[in-house]
Scaffold this motif. Structure first.
Motif, PDB file in Angstrom:
ATOM      1  N   LEU A   1      29.812  54.079  58.998  1.00 21.36           N
ATOM      2  CA  LEU A   1      28.706  53.820  60.037  1.00 21.36           C
ATOM      3  C   LEU A   1      28.076  55.011  60.470  1.00 21.36           C
ATOM      4  O   LEU A   1      26.947  55.318  60.982  1.00 21.36           O
ATOM      5  CB  LEU A   1      29.263  53.201  61.229  1.00 21.36           C
ATOM      6  CG  LEU A   1      29.243  51.619  61.084  1.00 21.36           C
ATOM      7  CD1 LEU A   1      29.634  51.003  62.391  1.00 21.36           C
ATOM      8  CD2 LEU A   1      27.693  51.232  60.844  1.00 21.36           C
ATOM      9  N   PHE A   2      29.085  56.236  60.916  1.00 24.46           N
ATOM     10  CA  PHE A   2      28.489  57.326  61.393  1.00 24.46           C
ATOM     11  C   PHE A   2      27.716  58.188  60.417  1.00 24.46           C
ATOM     12  O   PHE A   2      26.605  58.621  60.764  1.00 24.46           O
ATOM     13  CB  PHE A   2      29.954  58.359  61.559  1.00 24.46           C
ATOM     14  CG  PHE A   2      29.498  59.942  61.601  1.00 24.46           C
ATOM     15  CD1 PHE A   2      29.099  59.939  63.162  1.00 24.46           C
ATOM     16  CD2 PHE A   2      29.483  60.995  61.107  1.00 24.46           C
ATOM     17  CE1 PHE A   2      28.816  61.300  63.646  1.00 24.46           C
ATOM     18  CE2 PHE A   2      29.053  62.088  61.488  1.00 24.46           C
ATOM     19  CZ  PHE A   2      28.896  62.229  62.785  1.00 24.46           C
ATOM     20  N   MET A   3      27.902  58.058  59.181  1.00 18.79           N
ATOM     21  CA  MET A   3      27.003  58.761  58.211  1.00 18.79           C
ATOM     22  C   MET A   3      25.681  58.115  58.059  1.00 18.79           C
ATOM     23  O   MET A   3      24.603  58.624  57.948  1.00 18.79           O
ATOM     24  CB  MET A   3      27.527  58.527  56.848  1.00 18.79           C
ATOM     25  CG  MET A   3      28.711  59.768  56.637  1.00 18.79           C
ATOM     26  SD  MET A   3      29.289  60.071  54.887  1.00 18.79           S
ATOM     27  CE  MET A   3      30.440  58.666  54.838  1.00 18.79           C
ATOM     28  N   VAL A   4      25.539  56.612  58.249  1.00 15.66           N
ATOM     29  CA  VAL A   4      24.431  55.934  58.219  1.00 15.66           C
ATOM     30  C   VAL A   4      23.497  56.148  59.583  1.00 15.66           C
ATOM     31  O   VAL A   4      22.355  56.477  59.238  1.00 15.66           O
ATOM     32  CB  VAL A   4      24.679  54.576  58.290  1.00 15.66           C
ATOM     33  CG1 VAL A   4      23.317  53.758  58.594  1.00 15.66           C
ATOM     34  CG2 VAL A   4      25.130  53.806  56.913  1.00 15.66           C
ATOM     35  N   ALA A   5      24.337  56.533  60.634  1.00 16.18           N
ATOM     36  CA  ALA A   5      23.419  57.078  61.907  1.00 16.18           C
ATOM     37  C   ALA A   5      22.846  58.413  61.438  1.00 16.18           C
ATOM     38  O   ALA A   5      21.760  58.490  61.929  1.00 16.18           O
ATOM     39  CB  ALA A   5      24.442  56.965  63.175  1.00 16.18           C
ATOM     40  N   ALA A   6      23.654  59.155  61.022  1.00 13.28           N
ATOM     41  CA  ALA A   6      23.026  60.462  60.629  1.00 13.28           C
ATOM     42  C   ALA A   6      21.988  60.391  59.689  1.00 13.28           C
ATOM     43  O   ALA A   6      21.180  61.188  59.764  1.00 13.28           O
ATOM     44  CB  ALA A   6      24.354  61.562  60.245  1.00 13.28           C
ATOM     45  N   GLY A   7      22.351  59.643  58.562  1.00 16.98           N
ATOM     46  CA  GLY A   7      21.235  59.381  57.552  1.00 16.98           C
ATOM     47  C   GLY A   7      19.683  58.972  57.850  1.00 16.98           C
ATOM     48  O   GLY A   7      18.943  59.400  57.456  1.00 16.98           O
TER      49      GLY A   7
ATOM     50  N   GLY B   1      18.831  59.082  60.943  1.00 18.34           N
ATOM     51  CA  GLY B   1      18.106  60.046  61.697  1.00 18.34           C
ATOM     52  C   GLY B   1      17.414  61.257  60.627  1.00 18.34           C
ATOM     53  O   GLY B   1      16.305  61.680  61.216  1.00 18.34           O
ATOM     54  N   LEU B   2      18.092  61.400  59.679  1.00 24.30           N
ATOM     55  CA  LEU B   2      17.578  62.487  58.658  1.00 24.30           C
ATOM     56  C   LEU B   2      16.295  62.007  58.097  1.00 24.30           C
ATOM     57  O   LEU B   2      15.082  62.619  58.067  1.00 24.30           O
ATOM     58  CB  LEU B   2      18.409  62.779  57.740  1.00 24.30           C
ATOM     59  CG  LEU B   2      18.346  63.789  56.830  1.00 24.30           C
ATOM     60  CD1 LEU B   2      18.449  65.151  57.604  1.00 24.30           C
ATOM     61  CD2 LEU B   2      19.298  63.979  55.662  1.00 24.30           C
ATOM     62  N   VAL B   3      16.412  60.648  57.743  1.00 22.04           N
ATOM     63  CA  VAL B   3      15.333  60.101  56.807  1.00 22.04           C
ATOM     64  C   VAL B   3      13.940  59.900  57.815  1.00 22.04           C
ATOM     65  O   VAL B   3      12.870  60.123  57.482  1.00 22.04           O
ATOM     66  CB  VAL B   3      15.543  58.665  56.421  1.00 22.04           C
ATOM     67  CG1 VAL B   3      14.311  57.788  56.069  1.00 22.04           C
ATOM     68  CG2 VAL B   3      16.585  58.954  55.291  1.00 22.04           C
ATOM     69  N   LEU B   4      14.201  59.524  59.169  1.00 26.41           N
ATOM     70  CA  LEU B   4      12.908  59.246  59.993  1.00 26.41           C
ATOM     71  C   LEU B   4      12.685  60.422  60.916  1.00 26.41           C
ATOM     72  O   LEU B   4      12.023  60.660  61.606  1.00 26.41           O
ATOM     73  CB  LEU B   4      13.407  58.312  61.093  1.00 26.41           C
ATOM     74  CG  LEU B   4      13.740  56.792  60.474  1.00 26.41           C
ATOM     75  CD1 LEU B   4      14.282  55.913  61.384  1.00 26.41           C
ATOM     76  CD2 LEU B   4      12.497  56.442  59.713  1.00 26.41           C
ATOM     77  N   SER B   5      13.837  61.663  60.688  1.00 26.26           N
ATOM     78  CA  SER B   5      13.201  62.944  61.502  1.00 26.26           C
ATOM     79  C   SER B   5      11.834  63.436  60.824  1.00 26.26           C
ATOM     80  O   SER B   5      11.631  63.431  59.809  1.00 26.26           O
ATOM     81  CB  SER B   5      14.332  63.876  61.388  1.00 26.26           C
ATOM     82  OG  SER B   5      14.232  64.408  60.156  1.00 26.26           O
ATOM     83  N   GLY B   6      11.191  64.348  61.654  1.00 27.73           N
ATOM     84  CA  GLY B   6       9.890  65.117  61.186  1.00 27.73           C
ATOM     85  C   GLY B   6       8.644  63.925  61.153  1.00 27.73           C
ATOM     86  O   GLY B   6       7.536  64.312  60.968  1.00 27.73           O
ATOM     87  N   LYS B   7       9.160  62.710  61.414  1.00 26.50           N
ATOM     88  CA  LYS B   7       8.052  61.743  61.681  1.00 26.50           C
ATOM     89  C   LYS B   7       7.142  62.101  62.873  1.00 26.50           C
ATOM     90  O   LYS B   7       5.796  61.796  62.779  1.00 26.50           O
ATOM     91  CB  LYS B   7       8.569  60.206  61.692  1.00 26.50           C
ATOM     92  CG  LYS B   7       7.792  59.300  61.408  1.00 26.50           C
ATOM     93  CD  LYS B   7       8.660  58.105  60.998  1.00 26.50           C
ATOM     94  CE  LYS B   7       7.777  56.606  61.726  1.00 26.50           C
ATOM     95  NZ  LYS B   7       7.597  56.633  62.990  1.00 26.50           N
ATOM     96  N   ASP B   8       7.674  62.324  63.910  1.00 31.43           N
ATOM     97  CA  ASP B   8       7.036  62.643  65.081  1.00 31.43           C
ATOM     98  C   ASP B   8       6.131  63.751  65.032  1.00 31.43           C
ATOM     99  O   ASP B   8       5.077  63.538  65.533  1.00 31.43           O
ATOM    100  CB  ASP B   8       7.853  62.924  66.430  1.00 31.43           C
ATOM    101  CG  ASP B   8       8.731  61.424  66.474  1.00 31.43           C
ATOM    102  OD1 ASP B   8       8.235  60.351  66.438  1.00 31.43           O
ATOM    103  OD2 ASP B   8       9.652  61.656  67.308  1.00 31.43           O
ATOM    104  N   ALA B   9       6.689  64.690  64.211  1.00 31.26           N
ATOM    105  CA  ALA B   9       5.528  66.048  63.915  1.00 31.26           C
ATOM    106  C   ALA B   9       4.441  65.668  63.080  1.00 31.26           C
ATOM    107  O   ALA B   9       3.347  66.072  63.272  1.00 31.26           O
ATOM    108  CB  ALA B   9       6.623  67.046  63.456  1.00 31.26           C
TER     109      ALA B   9
END
Lengths: 119, 230
Positions: free
Chosen positions: B70-76, B78-86
Motif C-alpha cells: 500500500l505504501f508503494m502504491v501511494a508513492a507510485g 504520486g510519481l505517476v501523477l506528479s509533474g501534471k500540475d506543471a
C-alpha cells in the motif's frame, strides 16, 4: 448447497468481467471490468472456505471454544480474502493513475487511439 | 473478427470455470490447517476472532508486506501523477471548481464525526468481534473522502499524514522485534500479557498492532485520495 451458489456467482462475475475487458474500448470500463474479475475471485475464495453447518470463526455466545474446531468455517480463505481485497485496491489505484495520465496525453479515454506500441 | 476471437476466449474460459463449478463439493469437515488455527488462536493467542488472530500473528509478516505494498502504491501514484500540475495551468481549474451543495456540506459536518467513531470502534474491536485494522482504516479514508467531496479545494496536510503513517509503520516493526526479543518470535503477540479471554484489553499485542495498522492504512488511503484530486 449455499456455497455452490456463491461459488457459481463468483465464477459468473469473473466471466462478466472478462467479457467487459475484452469487448469495451473505454479505459475506465476496462478498469471496472478488471475489478469485477477481482471481486469474483474474492467471492470464489470465500465460498471455497465454507464448511457444511459452519458459522463465522469468531468465538462468542453462538460458538464456544470447545465447538470451534468442529462448527466453524475455514478461517484461512477469509484471511486470504482480506489480503486479496487490499492488493486489488492497490492495483485499481495504479490503473486509475495511468488512466489519468493517458487522458492527459490524448484527451480521450478510448483505447483505440493509443496505437504507438502496438505491433 | 475481433468480436469472434473474444467470444471464443470467453467460451473457453467458461468451459474451464464450469469444470470448477461442477467438480466442487461442499466440505463436510475442516482441513487440518484450519482445525489447528481454530484451536490455537483462542488457546494460545487469546483472541476470539480467529481471522484477526491469523492476520496479526500467524500471518502478520504477510500483513506487514501488504502494508508495504500500500505504501508503494501511494508513492507510485504520486510519481505517476506528479509533474501534471506543471504541465497544465495549475491553480486555475482548482479555483473554478464549484463548491458542493448545502446538503452535502451539512451532512458532512454531522457524518464525519460519526464515521470516525465507527472506524475507531471497528479497529479497537478487531480481536473480539468482526473488524480489524484494514477495515477500520478504509472507513477512516471514507470520512476523508466525504470531507474532500464537500470542499474540493480543502488542503489536506499530506506531510502530517506521511509522518503519522511512517511512525505507525516503525512502531509496527518495533512491536515485531519486541516479539523476537521478549516472546517466541517476530510479531509474536505475547509481548504484552494475554489477559482475560474476550476482554477489551486482551490477546497481547493484537489490539496494538490492529490500531497501528488502522492508522497506517487510513493515512495511506487518504494520501492516495489526495493525489487523485489534483
Amino acid at each position: 448447497m449455499i456455497s455452490s451458489l456463491v461459488l457459481t456467482t463468483g465464477l459468473v462475475l469473473m466471466l462478466i468481467g472478462l467479457w467487459g475487458a475484452l469487448t469495451h474500448r473505454n479505459i475506465l470500463r476496462i478498469i471496472i471490468s478488471l475489478s469485477l474479475i477481482g471481486t469474483g475471485t474474492h467471492i470464489l475464495i470465500v465460498a471455497i472456505g465454507f464448511v457444511r453447518g459452519g458459522t463465522a470463526p469468531i468465538i462468542d455466545r453462538a460458538l464456544t471454544i470447545a465447538e470451534a474446531p468442529v462448527r466453524a468455517v475455514d478461517p484461512v480463505p477469509s484471511a486470504l480474502a482480506v489480503t486479496a481485497i487490499v492488493i486489488g485496491l492497490a492495483v485499481t489505484a495504479v490503473l486509475l493513475a495511468y488512466a489519468i495520465r493517458l487522458y492527459d496525453a490524448k484527451k480521450t479515454l478510448s483505447i483505440d487511439t493509443f496505437t504507438e506500441s502496438k505491433w | 473478427m475481433q468480436r469472434i476471437l473474444s467470444a471464443g476466449a470467453i467460451v473457453l474460459f467458461a468451459l474451464v470455470l464450469a469444470t470448477i463449478a461442477i467438480g466442487y463439493s461442499e466440505q463436510l469437515t475442516l482441513r487440518p490447517l484450519a482445525e489447528s488455527y481454530l484451536r490455537l488462536v483462542p488457546q494460545d493467542l487469546g483472541a476470539p476472532n480467529v481471522v484477526t488472530g491469523i492476520l496479526l500473528t500467524f500471518r502478520a509478516f504477510d500483513t506487514l508486506g501488504e502494508v508495504a505494498v500500500l505504501f508503494m502504491v501511494a508513492a507510485g501514484v504520486g510519481l505517476v501523477l506528479s509533474g501534471k500540475d506543471a504541465a497544465q495551468t495549475s491553480g486555475q481549474d482548482i479555483d473554478a471548481r464549484t463548491p458542493a451543495s448545502e446538503i452535502v456540506r451539512n451532512a458532512t459536518q454531522i457524518l464525519v464525526p460519526l464515521i470516525s467513531i465507527f472506524a475507531a470502534y471497528i479497529i479497537m474491536n478487531g480481536h473480539i468481534s468482526a473488524g480489524g485494522g484494514f477495515q477500520g482504516g478504509a472507513v477512516i479514508a471514507s470520512a476523508v473522502l466525504l470531507l474532500l467531496l464537500a470542499n474540493p479545494s480543502r488542503a489536506l496536510n499530506t506531510a502530517f499524514l506521511s509522518v503519522t503513517e511512517s511512525l505507525a509503520g516503525v512502531l509496527f516493526v518495533l512491536v515485531g522485534i519486541g516479539g523476537l526479543i521478549f516472546a517466541g518470535g517476530f510479531l509474536n503477540n505475547r509481548v504484552l500479557p494475554v489477559g482475560q479471554f474476550g476482554a477489551f484489553f486482551s490477546a497481547g499485542a493484537i489490539p496494538v498492532l490492529s490500531v497501528l495498522l488502522g492508522i497506517k492504512v487510513g493515512c495511506e488511503l487518504s494520501v492516495i485520495l489526495d493525489r487523485f484530486r489534483s
